[in-house]
Design a protein around this motif. Structure first.
Motif, PDB file in Angstrom:
ATOM      1  N   GLY A   1       0.812  -1.209   0.000  1.00  0.00           N
ATOM      2  CA  GLY A   1       0.000   0.000   0.000  1.00  0.00           C
ATOM      3  C   GLY A   1       0.841   1.253   0.000  1.00  0.00           C
ATOM      4  N   ARG A   2       1.994   1.186   0.665  1.00  0.00           N
ATOM      5  CA  ARG A   2       2.893   2.338   0.706  1.00  0.00           C
ATOM      6  C   ARG A   2       3.477   2.615  -0.671  1.00  0.00           C
ATOM      7  NH1 ARG A   2       4.557   4.468   5.441  1.00  0.00           N
ATOM      8  NH2 ARG A   2       6.339   5.891   5.413  1.00  0.00           N
ATOM      9  N   LEU A   3       3.813   1.555  -1.410  1.00  0.00           N
ATOM     10  CA  LEU A   3       4.405   1.721  -2.735  1.00  0.00           C
ATOM     11  C   LEU A   3       3.379   2.191  -3.760  1.00  0.00           C
ATOM     12  CD1 LEU A   3       6.726  -1.432  -2.849  1.00  0.00           C
ATOM     13  CD2 LEU A   3       7.393   0.943  -2.472  1.00  0.00           C
ATOM     14  N   LYS A   4       2.103   1.896  -3.529  1.00  0.00           N
ATOM     15  CA  LYS A   4       1.053   2.350  -4.442  1.00  0.00           C
ATOM     16  C   LYS A   4       0.860   3.859  -4.377  1.00  0.00           C
ATOM     17  CE  LYS A   4      -1.976  -1.719  -4.371  1.00  0.00           C
ATOM     18  NZ  LYS A   4      -3.320  -2.192  -3.954  1.00  0.00           N
ATOM     19  N   ASP A   5       1.184   4.445  -3.229  1.00  0.00           N
ATOM     20  CA  ASP A   5       0.940   5.864  -3.010  1.00  0.00           C
ATOM     21  C   ASP A   5       1.869   6.692  -3.896  1.00  0.00           C
ATOM     22  OD1 ASP A   5       0.476   8.411  -2.082  1.00  0.00           O
ATOM     23  OD2 ASP A   5       0.538   7.864   0.036  1.00  0.00           O
ATOM     24  N   HIS A   6       1.279   7.500  -4.757  1.00  0.00           N
ATOM     25  CA  HIS A   6       2.087   8.305  -5.675  1.00  0.00           C
ATOM     26  C   HIS A   6       2.750   9.482  -4.977  1.00  0.00           C
ATOM     27  CE1 HIS A   6      -0.843   6.877  -9.062  1.00  0.00           C
ATOM     28  NE2 HIS A   6      -0.121   5.905  -8.555  1.00  0.00           N
ATOM     29  N   HIS A   7       2.441   9.704  -3.732  1.00  0.00           N
ATOM     30  CA  HIS A   7       2.977  10.865  -3.019  1.00  0.00           C
ATOM     31  C   HIS A   7       4.025  10.429  -2.007  1.00  0.00           C
ATOM     32  CE1 HIS A   7      -0.208  13.131  -4.927  1.00  0.00           C
ATOM     33  NE2 HIS A   7      -1.085  12.256  -4.462  1.00  0.00           N
ATOM     34  N   ARG A   8       4.891   9.539  -2.423  1.00  0.00           N
ATOM     35  CA  ARG A   8       5.939   9.031  -1.555  1.00  0.00           C
ATOM     36  C   ARG A   8       7.310   9.373  -2.109  1.00  0.00           C
ATOM     37  NH1 ARG A   8       4.187   7.713   3.507  1.00  0.00           N
ATOM     38  NH2 ARG A   8       2.281   6.481   3.401  1.00  0.00           N
ATOM     39  N   GLY A   9       8.271   9.499  -1.204  1.00  0.00           N
ATOM     40  CA  GLY A   9       9.671   9.595  -1.585  1.00  0.00           C
ATOM     41  C   GLY A   9      10.367   8.358  -1.053  1.00  0.00           C
ATOM     42  N   VAL A  10      10.834   7.494  -1.943  1.00  0.00           N
ATOM     43  CA  VAL A  10      11.361   6.182  -1.559  1.00  0.00           C
ATOM     44  C   VAL A  10      12.803   6.047  -2.026  1.00  0.00           C
ATOM     45  CG1 VAL A  10      11.020   3.682  -1.713  1.00  0.00           C
ATOM     46  CG2 VAL A  10       9.037   5.216  -1.775  1.00  0.00           C
ATOM     47  N   PHE A  11      13.633   5.478  -1.178  1.00  0.00           N
ATOM     48  CA  PHE A  11      14.988   5.081  -1.556  1.00  0.00           C
ATOM     49  C   PHE A  11      15.057   3.560  -1.561  1.00  0.00           C
ATOM     50  CE2 PHE A  11      18.244   8.669  -0.521  1.00  0.00           C
ATOM     51  CZ  PHE A  11      18.039   9.194  -1.777  1.00  0.00           C
ATOM     52  N   VAL A  12      15.620   2.988  -2.622  1.00  0.00           N
ATOM     53  CA  VAL A  12      15.991   1.575  -2.639  1.00  0.00           C
ATOM     54  C   VAL A  12      17.508   1.547  -2.592  1.00  0.00           C
ATOM     55  CG1 VAL A  12      15.968  -0.566  -3.960  1.00  0.00           C
ATOM     56  CG2 VAL A  12      13.938   0.888  -3.919  1.00  0.00           C
ATOM     57  N   VAL A  13      18.070   0.954  -1.550  1.00  0.00           N
ATOM     58  CA  VAL A  13      19.513   1.037  -1.323  1.00  0.00           C
ATOM     59  C   VAL A  13      20.113  -0.361  -1.195  1.00  0.00           C
ATOM     60  CG1 VAL A  13      19.139   3.215  -0.112  1.00  0.00           C
ATOM     61  CG2 VAL A  13      19.409   1.131   1.214  1.00  0.00           C
ATOM     62  N   GLY A  14      21.410  -0.422  -1.420  1.00  0.00           N
ATOM     63  CA  GLY A  14      22.137  -1.675  -1.285  1.00  0.00           C
ATOM     64  C   GLY A  14      23.513  -1.538  -1.895  1.00  0.00           C
ATOM     65  N   ARG A  15      24.314  -2.554  -1.711  1.00  0.00           N
ATOM     66  CA  ARG A  15      25.652  -2.574  -2.299  1.00  0.00           C
ATOM     67  C   ARG A  15      25.554  -2.878  -3.790  1.00  0.00           C
ATOM     68  NH1 ARG A  15      26.086  -5.618   2.481  1.00  0.00           N
ATOM     69  NH2 ARG A  15      27.378  -4.659   4.096  1.00  0.00           N
ATOM     70  N   PRO A  16      26.608  -2.617  -4.553  1.00  0.00           N
ATOM     71  CA  PRO A  16      26.587  -2.980  -5.971  1.00  0.00           C
ATOM     72  C   PRO A  16      26.338  -4.473  -6.137  1.00  0.00           C
ATOM     73  CG  PRO A  16      28.420  -1.494  -5.517  1.00  0.00           C
ATOM     74  CD  PRO A  16      27.837  -1.857  -4.187  1.00  0.00           C
ATOM     75  N   GLY A  17      25.409  -4.814  -7.020  1.00  0.00           N
ATOM     76  CA  GLY A  17      25.100  -6.213  -7.267  1.00  0.00           C
ATOM     77  C   GLY A  17      24.165  -6.847  -6.260  1.00  0.00           C
ATOM     78  N   SER A  18      23.561  -6.047  -5.386  1.00  0.00           N
ATOM     79  CA  SER A  18      22.694  -6.608  -4.346  1.00  0.00           C
ATOM     80  C   SER A  18      21.279  -6.880  -4.847  1.00  0.00           C
ATOM     81  CB  SER A  18      22.638  -5.661  -3.147  1.00  0.00           C
ATOM     82  OG  SER A  18      22.115  -4.397  -3.520  1.00  0.00           O
ATOM     83  N   GLY A  19      20.889  -6.315  -5.997  1.00  0.00           N
ATOM     84  CA  GLY A  19      19.564  -6.549  -6.545  1.00  0.00           C
ATOM     85  C   GLY A  19      18.617  -5.376  -6.407  1.00  0.00           C
ATOM     86  N   LYS A  20      19.168  -4.205  -6.062  1.00  0.00           N
ATOM     87  CA  LYS A  20      18.285  -3.043  -5.865  1.00  0.00           C
ATOM     88  C   LYS A  20      17.671  -2.561  -7.179  1.00  0.00           C
ATOM     89  CE  LYS A  20      22.317   0.024  -5.733  1.00  0.00           C
ATOM     90  NZ  LYS A  20      23.279  -1.102  -5.964  1.00  0.00           N
ATOM     91  N   THR A  21      18.432  -2.620  -8.274  1.00  0.00           N
ATOM     92  CA  THR A  21      17.894  -2.210  -9.572  1.00  0.00           C
ATOM     93  C   THR A  21      16.798  -3.171 -10.029  1.00  0.00           C
ATOM     94  OG1 THR A  21      19.970  -1.146 -10.225  1.00  0.00           O
ATOM     95  CG2 THR A  21      18.457  -1.763 -11.983  1.00  0.00           C
ATOM     96  N   THR A  22      16.990  -4.470  -9.785  1.00  0.00           N
ATOM     97  CA  THR A  22      15.975  -5.453 -10.129  1.00  0.00           C
ATOM     98  C   THR A  22      14.680  -5.185  -9.374  1.00  0.00           C
ATOM     99  OG1 THR A  22      17.691  -7.117 -10.549  1.00  0.00           O
ATOM    100  CG2 THR A  22      15.456  -7.918 -10.207  1.00  0.00           C
ATOM    101  N   PHE A  23      14.810  -4.806  -8.107  1.00  0.00           N
ATOM    102  CA  PHE A  23      13.626  -4.483  -7.304  1.00  0.00           C
ATOM    103  C   PHE A  23      12.946  -3.222  -7.837  1.00  0.00           C
ATOM    104  CE2 PHE A  23      11.689  -2.421  -3.528  1.00  0.00           C
ATOM    105  CZ  PHE A  23      10.747  -3.398  -3.232  1.00  0.00           C
ATOM    106  N   ALA A  24      13.735  -2.221  -8.203  1.00  0.00           N
ATOM    107  CA  ALA A  24      13.161  -0.992  -8.760  1.00  0.00           C
ATOM    108  C   ALA A  24      12.411  -1.285 -10.050  1.00  0.00           C
ATOM    109  CB  ALA A  24      14.264   0.039  -9.001  1.00  0.00           C
ATOM    110  N   GLN A  25      12.958  -2.194 -10.875  1.00  0.00           N
ATOM    111  CA  GLN A  25      12.273  -2.589 -12.111  1.00  0.00           C
ATOM    112  C   GLN A  25      10.929  -3.234 -11.806  1.00  0.00           C
ATOM    113  OE1 GLN A  25      16.404  -3.603 -14.560  1.00  0.00           O
ATOM    114  NE2 GLN A  25      15.102  -5.232 -13.805  1.00  0.00           N
ATOM    115  N   ALA A  26      10.894  -4.074 -10.774  1.00  0.00           N
ATOM    116  CA  ALA A  26       9.657  -4.756 -10.399  1.00  0.00           C
ATOM    117  C   ALA A  26       8.605  -3.743  -9.942  1.00  0.00           C
ATOM    118  CB  ALA A  26       9.931  -5.781  -9.303  1.00  0.00           C
TER     119      ALA A  26
END
Length: 455
Positions: free
Chosen positions: A133-158
């Motif tokens: 529900g939090r991710l559905k909200d268009h009025h959010r500021g979200v950071f997806v963080v992690g080390r290089p190769g941790s899968g953060k870009t894959t999660f952002a794509q999803a």
């Protein structure tokens, strides 16, 4: 952007290395054997192949052949040159991102081929309904963080695919370079005329519901992230950090304290392709934990999500922004606020006297213990206690001076290790004006200062 495995015909020397679906990166360098990184995102490994080393002419020719592939497939929107500069060329060929480098930029010719090895949907992460529900909200500021190769870009794509297909949101991306594997309907913007700030200006005009900002690294990136978010656009930024807390701390100094919680309210830490931690930020006005109620100020509460347990507090402390843990037990030094005050006391005493204080501990609001080298106690106290009494008046704190040897062994060892790393700071204190500390502690330094004060 092309889906996994979708790219036009490329030279066999590269295609043969991509037969194994687990290969994510290929490293080719002149006078070196081929190396590949492969495996699941949770257990990637780098292997050296038995192929003979590459030479410079072969790599040059291979780079030219790859450039020709782009020219021959100019009708495909996923084949283009992303960056071309002296000594470097970045190309996107279908699902492959290819970086060519040569002297003087690199020490030798090399080609690096990167491709995604995982394309996950949001359902693969088994997120709880509250986070969904939090991710559905268009009025959010979200950071997806992690080390290089941790899968953060894959999660952002999803998330991008979920917002586009299931939520029905208009999604855009800001990337440099563009390498997110997102649905075709999601437009990917690069830096306009080399400037992401100009890209942000276009973003406002096309009115998206949500923007994915890939690779927030430089100070200017954080400022652009803040500007877009404060304009009311839902924003998800992908950034490198070892933990969710470190990502929050990177905002300090780039965004005003009072705006941080408005710019960034959710931080998702990805580790080995899985969500390791989720933090939320909320600003309140009250006294920081452990401080008197009359010291109320804006405080940003950093909470674990969805439990709501406060882990840290962020607030202005003097001229600095402090990020203080609040879930620790009261131990050596008392509450987090007392610890902060003790650190400030150490700095102030060192500034006034020039004598390094190894440890300080507040006993009450008006009394504290300080620990210094035994050889410096006489200088700190002064003749008939004149120096310490004057110091207590200056600081409005009752001081009890002790030797470092009186500290518990474990704490003393940590202090010794820390002092070895800060010897230069100690030398700087010795050179400052004020109550100067002489190299010979047995003598009183003559000159300006209070009579009888030993430094």
């Amino acid at each position: 952007m092309a889906e996994f495995g979708d790219h036009p015909s490329i030279p066999d020397s590269i295609e043969n290395l991509l037969i194994d679906d687990t290969v994510s990166t290929i490293f080719l360098k002149a006078e070196c054997p081929t190396r590949v990184k492969s495996g699941h995102i949770s257990s990637l490994s780098l292997k050296q192949l038995e192929d003979p080393p590459w030479d410079k002419p072969t790599l040059q020719l291979l780079c030219d052949d790859l450039s020709l592939v782009i020219e021959q497939n100019d009708a495909r929107s996923d084949c283009f040159v992303e960056i071309e500069r002296t000594g470097c060329k970045i190309m996107q060929i279908g699902d492959l991102r290819i970086a060519c480098a040569w002297p003087p930029f690199s020490d030798a010719w090399e080609i690096t081929i990167v491709r995604p090895v995982a394309y996950l949907q949001i359902s693969d992460y088994d997120l709880n309904p509250e986070l969904m529900g939090r991710l559905k909200d268009h009025h959010r500021g979200v950071f997806v963080v992690g080390r290089p190769g941790s899968g953060k870009t894959t999660f952002a794509q999803a998330i991008a695919a979920y917002l586009d297909s299931e939520v029905g949101a208009m999604v855009k991306t800001m990337e440099a370079p563009r390498d997110l594997q997102v649905p075709q309907r999601v437009t990917q913007y690069a830096p306009l005329e080399g400037d992401l700030e100009k890209t942000a200006e276009v973003i406002f005009l096309v009115r998206p519901d949500f923007v994915i900002f890939d690779e927030v690294r430089r100070s200017r990136d954080f400022e652009i992230f803040s500007d877009v978010r404060l304009a009311g656009v839902g924003l998800l930024g992908v950034t490198h950090a070892n933990s969710a807390l470190e990502a929050i701390q990177r905002m300090v100094g780039k965004v005003e304290l009072g705006l941080i919680a408005q710019v960034l309210d959710t931080v998702i830490h990805i580790e080995k392709g899985k969500i390791a931690q989720v933090l939320e930020l909320k600003m309140v006005v009250r006294a920081p934990t452990g401080m008197e109620s009359d010291l109320s100020r804006p405080v940003i509460e950093i909470k674990e999500f969805p439990s709501g347990k406060i882990t840290h507090e962020m607030f202005a402390f003097g001229s600095e922004i402090a990020v203080v843990p609040v879930n620790m037990e009261d131990g050596e030094g008392g509450s987090p606020a007392m610890r902060m005050a003790a650190e400030q006391l150490k700095k102030e005493i060192s500034k006034l006297t020039g004598i390094p204080v190894s440890h300080a501990k507040f006993l009450t609001d008006a009394s504290a213990e300080i620990y210094i080298n035994e050889s410096s106690i006489g200088a700190m106290v002064g003749t008939r206690g004149e120096s310490i009494r004057q110091l207590e008046q200056d600081l409005n704190v009752k001081l009890n001076v002790n030797s470092v040897k009186d500290l518990p062994r474990a704490l003393r060892k940590r202090i010794e290790n820390s002092s070895n790393n800060s010897q230069e700071d100690t030398d700087q204190w010795r050179s400052r004006s004020g109550r100067q500390w002489d190299n010979n502690p047995g003598k009183t330094k003559k000159g300006k200062g209070r009579k009888g004060r030993r430094n």
